[in-house]
Design an enzyme around this catalytic site. Structure first.
Site, PDB file in Angstrom:
ATOM      1  N   PRO A  42      59.620  75.863  48.976  1.00  0.00           N
ATOM      2  CA  PRO A  42      59.368  75.355  50.313  1.00  0.00           C
ATOM      3  C   PRO A  42      57.981  75.657  50.855  1.00  0.00           C
ATOM      4  O   PRO A  42      57.593  76.817  50.990  1.00  0.00           O
ATOM      5  CB  PRO A  42      60.427  76.049  51.172  1.00  0.00           C
ATOM      6  CG  PRO A  42      61.361  76.707  50.226  1.00  0.00           C
ATOM      7  CD  PRO A  42      60.580  76.962  49.011  1.00  0.00           C
ATOM      8  N   GLU A  43      57.252  74.611  51.149  1.00  0.00           N
ATOM      9  CA  GLU A  43      56.044  74.717  51.956  1.00  0.00           C
ATOM     10  C   GLU A  43      56.299  73.807  53.159  1.00  0.00           C
ATOM     11  O   GLU A  43      57.424  73.351  53.352  1.00  0.00           O
ATOM     12  CB  GLU A  43      54.813  74.286  51.149  1.00  0.00           C
ATOM     13  CG  GLU A  43      54.630  75.142  49.884  1.00  0.00           C
ATOM     14  CD  GLU A  43      53.332  74.863  49.149  1.00  0.00           C
ATOM     15  OE1 GLU A  43      52.361  74.471  49.807  1.00  0.00           O
ATOM     16  OE2 GLU A  43      53.306  75.021  47.927  1.00  0.00           O
ATOM     17  N   LYS A  90      55.993  77.167  58.136  1.00  0.00           N
ATOM     18  CA  LYS A  90      57.185  77.266  57.300  1.00  0.00           C
ATOM     19  C   LYS A  90      58.351  77.899  58.043  1.00  0.00           C
ATOM     20  O   LYS A  90      59.390  78.156  57.446  1.00  0.00           O
ATOM     21  CB  LYS A  90      56.858  78.084  56.046  1.00  0.00           C
ATOM     22  CG  LYS A  90      55.670  77.539  55.244  1.00  0.00           C
ATOM     23  CD  LYS A  90      55.244  78.508  54.169  1.00  0.00           C
ATOM     24  CE  LYS A  90      53.860  78.158  53.642  1.00  0.00           C
ATOM     25  NZ  LYS A  90      53.339  79.189  52.736  1.00  0.00           N
ATOM     26  N   ARG A 142      46.782  84.287  44.245  1.00  0.00           N
ATOM     27  CA  ARG A 142      47.737  83.327  43.687  1.00  0.00           C
ATOM     28  C   ARG A 142      47.120  82.563  42.536  1.00  0.00           C
ATOM     29  O   ARG A 142      45.917  82.293  42.517  1.00  0.00           O
ATOM     30  CB  ARG A 142      48.184  82.330  44.771  1.00  0.00           C
ATOM     31  CG  ARG A 142      48.677  82.977  46.043  1.00  0.00           C
ATOM     32  CD  ARG A 142      49.845  83.920  45.811  1.00  0.00           C
ATOM     33  NE  ARG A 142      50.930  83.268  45.109  1.00  0.00           N
ATOM     34  CZ  ARG A 142      51.880  82.550  45.696  1.00  0.00           C
ATOM     35  NH1 ARG A 142      51.889  82.425  46.995  1.00  0.00           N
ATOM     36  NH2 ARG A 142      52.820  81.987  44.992  1.00  0.00           N
TER      37      ARG A 142
END
Length: 269
Positions: A2-3, A59, A259
DNA sequence: ACACGTGTTATGCG
DNA sequence: TCGCATAACACGTG
């Protein structure tokens, strides 16, 4: 998963399918997911109420009720919202029946239900989350979140994203700067804007920042429409041996902002 | 068996 | 104090 786009899809599903249904019971016994609440605390606050509005910033998702309680939901890394229709209309979780939300429609899913609102009509709203990094809480604090990435205006984007000297990708991922961009959407946006994710923001001029915002909005809208960030044009090429779908050059891999990051070795400068 | 991961947060360093 | 990088969290997947 989920973004921002996935969370917006979940919000829309709640708005479409879960509002106005009276809450008969709540399973908030997973206190890791429901922290910092104790078991039963969320249940006590919600039983007898109905959800009235579904909102989102970045989010973070939250629902108002016809009482004082506000229910905050965060999907974490692997969370999904499942909304089951009223029992009378057929389809149930156990049978893998109709789903109104974004969910894995298969038996066995119950093992990963971390939070459930059971409605008087026999249906339910559930958080399905294998990794348990999702969060459910009353009265969520939104103060630490920047403006929503899909809404932020041009001047605000320029000043917030352009300040300092951090790598541009790290800045896009900072939820206090702007809310909603995750790892994949950041890579997709920077690829669309032809910007090297390692470029520090002080090297970006106003035109660069405007372009970045434009591509962020386009990538976000596209992801919502197509069903998620994984549908982005460059996403399937984020792998060893992958090539840029525009120019065919080799995709580069590195770590930016903590990341895993992929970018076109030729076009993104 | 082992490394990796679409998110957040506590911790430590300069 | 600010800003940034890293580790930790939990656990399924390749």
């Amino acid at each position: 998963m989920p973004e921002l786009p996935e969370v917006e899809t979940a919000r829309a599903a709640i708005e479409r399918s879960a509002l106005g249904r009276r809450i008969a019971d709540v399973d908030d016994t997973d206190t890791f997911v429901c922290r910092p609440h104790s078991a039963g605390e969320i249940r006590s606050a919600l039983v007898g109420l109905t959800l009235t509005e579904a909102h989102r910033r970045g989010k973070t998702l939250w629902c108002t009720t016809d009482g004082d309680a506000v229910l905050g939901l965060h999907l974490g890394m692997s969370g999904r919202i499942v909304v089951d229709p009223p029992a009378a209309s057929g389809g149930s979780t156990d049978e893998g029946g109709d789903y109104w939300g974004d969910a894995p429609a298969r038996p066995g899913a119950a093992a990963w239900f971390r939070f459930t609102l059971l409605f008087e009509d026999g249906g339910a709203l559930r958080l399905h989350d294998k990794r348990r990094l999702g969060r459910v809480r009353l009265d969520p604090d939104l103060d630490a979140l920047g403006p929503d990435a899909a809404e932020i205006d041009r001047d605000t984007f320029r000043s917030r994203v352009g300040r300092g000297r951090t790598p541009v990708k790290a800045r896009l991922l900072d939820q206090s700067v702007l809310a909603g961009v995750g790892n994949l959407l950041a890579d997709e946006t920077l690829w669309r804007a032809r910007l090297d994710p390692r470029r520090t923001v002080d090297t970006l001029d106003a035109d660069d920042l405007d372009l970045l915002r434009r591509e962020l909005r386009a990538a976000t809208r596209r992801a919502i429409r197509q069903g998620g960030v994984h549908t982005g044009e460059v996403i399937e090429h984020r792998r060893a041996g992958g090539h840029c779908p525009r120019c065919g050059a080799e995709m580069m891999r590195g770590t930016v902002g903590g990341r895993t990051t992929w970018w076109c070795s030729v076009e993104q400068v």
